[in-house]
Design a protein around this motif. Structure first.
Motif, short mmCIF file in Angstrom:
data_model
loop_
_atom_site.label_atom_id
_atom_site.label_comp_id
_atom_site.label_asym_id
_atom_site.label_seq_id
_atom_site.Cartn_x
_atom_site.Cartn_y
_atom_site.Cartn_z
N TYR A 26 -10.91 -0.96 -7.05
CA TYR A 26 -9.59 -0.82 -6.42
C TYR A 26 -8.50 -0.63 -7.48
O TYR A 26 -7.54 0.12 -7.27
N ARG A 32 -1.51 -5.30 3.04
CA ARG A 32 -2.32 -4.40 2.22
C ARG A 32 -1.52 -4.07 0.95
O ARG A 32 -0.34 -3.72 1.02
N GLU A 40 -6.66 2.68 -8.21
CA GLU A 40 -5.37 2.35 -7.58
C GLU A 40 -5.43 2.55 -6.07
O GLU A 40 -4.54 3.15 -5.45
N GLU A 41 -6.50 2.01 -5.49
CA GLU A 41 -6.71 2.05 -4.04
C GLU A 41 -6.12 0.79 -3.41
O GLU A 41 -6.22 -0.30 -3.99
N ASP A 42 -5.56 0.92 -2.22
CA ASP A 42 -5.02 -0.27 -1.56
C ASP A 42 -6.15 -1.07 -0.91
O ASP A 42 -7.22 -0.53 -0.61
N ALA A 79 0.83 -1.21 0.00
CA ALA A 79 0.00 0.00 0.00
C ALA A 79 0.86 1.25 0.00
O ALA A 79 0.55 2.24 -0.67
N ARG A 131 -1.57 -2.60 -3.37
CA ARG A 131 -2.16 -1.67 -4.34
C ARG A 131 -1.80 -2.17 -5.74
O ARG A 131 -0.61 -2.36 -6.05
#
Length: 598
Positions: free
Chosen positions: A166, A122, A170-172, A57, A124
């Motif tokens: 996601y 986590r 580009e969200e973790d 992340a 990404r």
């Protein structure tokens, strides 16, 4: 000084190649062909090269990385360890390849399996392919379970069980179960995701292990030979049979040197050594495929063979410079290669020697169904026509033509091979022509002998030495037990060998100045020559030094800086891996002599 290494793993399936960094980023991948524009090319430009990565992340969270192959395969694994007890995860990357319907299934498909190993990492995911060498941004279309990237001739599609939101943003997210990403060009994956990816992984793993199992190699540094053979195999573009020199373009031979070339083409010369390697390890399918590629090219040759052709057999490979930052800022970035315009006359002998087994080895039946002597007749005609012609030589001098010793060596070797084929075919006229050309070529080689230095120069009338003349011994022109061979080798060692055992191609200035880095294939030729002359302990010692210049996965570049041990030049370099395979084979044959006791 800092040692520079390409921390990249190679995946491929004989339809495409990809290079993956130890942080999971796909740093190089060209679609739909080896010589197409990259869709991921951050190796040459971090801004314009797009991205496909599965990173922590936050970048600072990556505390460690381990990258390795599943043994005896081209299936790559990258394990990422996160700091502060953030856990760890593994990405398995592969290009599917396995037998199906009496042929090989080798789609334009990269499969990435992402598994949590410890804790709850986590991650990404970024997926931003590009077109036209970074000049074209692709549009995105979100569908039910995939993202389509549009703007190229065919659709790139990412099919995944990761929430598309996601990836698009580009969200973790927390990785708490196995996820799959299947990226395709053209034909998409239209089958169950998880079970298909797992089935393809098993089938691809089995295919590569069977391929390795059918390899004939000794136990001399077997693991390194296997890795080199696996890398070489996927440099063949199976659709046409062409074998490219390297996966990449414009990785510099030395920083700031401007020796940045596109190697994604098929050099006649390189392929001779590559096919010798495949022959040495008992893999003939590759040789036969290449034969058909050469036969196809030969039907359209008028006056001469070019030194290189495109993987489709294309003859015009016009060189261009691209507006890209370059690897570590090294410009220019070139595509195409003007060497296609060069006169390099050793290629005729190279082709004849490379294809000799197809004519005289009983395991091959009727290699060219209709007119088996056509290539041999044409090869001899071209050797005769160019005997008095200066050329650019194997090092492709751009502004200098000479009568090169290496060219005459392959006139000699090609004539020798043609004579064997002529005898096999019962053609006394061809045999007589080959015998005459053999003698003419030998006379020209002798004109390169420098009495004062007791060594063969790189060209008639030249004072310079050149590592390519090691092959006078390797190919049997010089008797390895002779005084002349001993003196010639000693002169080359004195002028071109570094204290580390590496070899320069030559030390005199060329179009771009004096070469700064050593050329790995020359170092492996030196090892072979040592074995030839009976200095077996020296050969083993030098071989074992050379394999320390691989990267963490056993992959070799084109060039090495002798001072730092740094890798430079295009990567992975087929030529270097060929050198390793052939040197190991030469040593193993000597070790396997009767009554040898370990």
């Amino acid at each position: 000084m800092t040692k520079h290494t390409y921390n990249l793993g190679l995946v491929g399936n004989c339809a495409f190649l990809g290079l993956i960094d130890t942080d999971t980023a796909v740093r190089w991948l060209c679609w739909p062909r080896f010589d197409s524009s990259f869709v991921f090319g951050s190796l040459l430009d971090g801004q314009k090269g797009g991205e496909f990565s599965i990173r922590p992340a936050e970048a600072r969270q990556q505390a460690g990385s381990r990258q390795y192959y599943l043994p005896n395969t081209n299936v790559l694994r990258t394990e990422i360890l996160l700091a502060d007890d953030g856990g760890s995860y593994r990405v398995t990357d592969f290009a599917p390849r396995f037998p199906q319907y009496e042929r090989y299934y080798k789609p334009l498909m990269l499969i990435r399996k992402v598994e949590p190993l410890t804790g709850t990492p986590r991650v990404r995911v970024a997926c931003r392919p590009v077109g036209q060498y970074g000049q074209l941004a692709l549009s995105r279309r979100r569908s039910s379970n995939h993202i389509a990237f549009l703007g190229l001739e065919e659709e790139i599609r990412l099919t995944t069980n990761i929430p598309l939101t996601y990836i698009l943003e580009e969200e973790d997210f927390t990785l708490n179960e196995t996820k799959y990403l299947v990226l395709t060009y053209g034909a998409p994956l239209e089958a169950p995701l998880e079970s298909t990816a797992e089935r393809f992984l098993r089938a691809t793993t089995d295919y590569w292990r069977q391929w390795v199992k059918s390899t004939s190699i000794s136990n001399f540094h077997q693991e390194q030979v296997i890795r080199s053979a696996l890398a070489l195999k996927i440099h063949q573009y199976e659709d046409t049979g062409a074998i490219i020199a390297a996966s990449t373009t414009s990785l510099p031979e030395a920083p700031g040197s401007t020796r940045n070339w596109d190697y994604r083409y098929c050099w006649m010369r390189d392929t001779y050594y590559i096919l010798t390697a495949f022959n040495n390890i008992g893999h003939f399918e590759e040789l036969e495929r290449y034969f058909h590629y050469i036969a196809n090219i030969s039907t359209k040759v008028k006056d001469r063979f070019q030194p290189l052709y495109g993987i489709s057999g294309a003859s015009e490979l016009v060189e261009q410079e691209l507006p890209l930052a370059g690897y570590l800022g090294n410009q220019p970035v070139r595509i195409g290669n003007d060497a296609y315009t060069h006169i390099q006359n050793d290629v005729y002998g190279q082709v004849l020697v490379a294809l000799l087994p197809l004519y005289v080895d009983a395991r091959f039946l009727d290699p060219e169904r209709t007119n088996p002597e056509r290539l041999v007749t044409e090869g001899l005609r071209l050797i005769e026509a160019t005997m008095d012609q200066p050329d650019a030589g194997l090092w492709e001098f751009r502004n200098l033509a000479q009568y090169h010793c290496y060219t005459y060596l392959f006139h000699w070797a090609g004539s020798h091979a043609a004579r064997q084929v002529a005898r096999h075919l019962g053609r006394p006229d061809l045999e007589a022509q080959a015998t005459r050309l053999l003698a003419e070529a030998a006379a020209r080689i002798e004109q390169c002998f420098n009495e004062e230095r007791q060594a063969y120069a790189n060209a008639v009338g030249s004072p310079h030495l050149d590592a390519s003349t090691l092959q006078l011994i390797m190919m049997g022109y010089l008797d390895p037990a002779s005084e002349r061979a001993r003196h010639h080798l000693a002169a080359l060692e004195q002028e071109l060998k570094t204290p580390e055992g590496l070899f320069y191609r030559y030390r005199h200035p060329d179009d771009f100045g004096t070469p700064e880095t050593t050329f790995l294939i020359c170092s492996f030729w030196y090892v072979e020559t040592l074995a030839c002359v009976g200095r077996l302990d020296d050969a083993i010692r030098e071989f074992e030094k050379l394999i320390t210049y691989t990267n963490h996965l056993g992959l070799l570049s084109e060039d090495v800086d002798a001072r730092t041990g740094s890798q430079w030049g295009n990567f992975p370099q087929a030529y270097s891996h060929v050198g390793l395979v052939n040197a190991a084979y030469r040593i193993a044959k000597k070790l396997d002599r009767p009554n040898f006791i370990e």
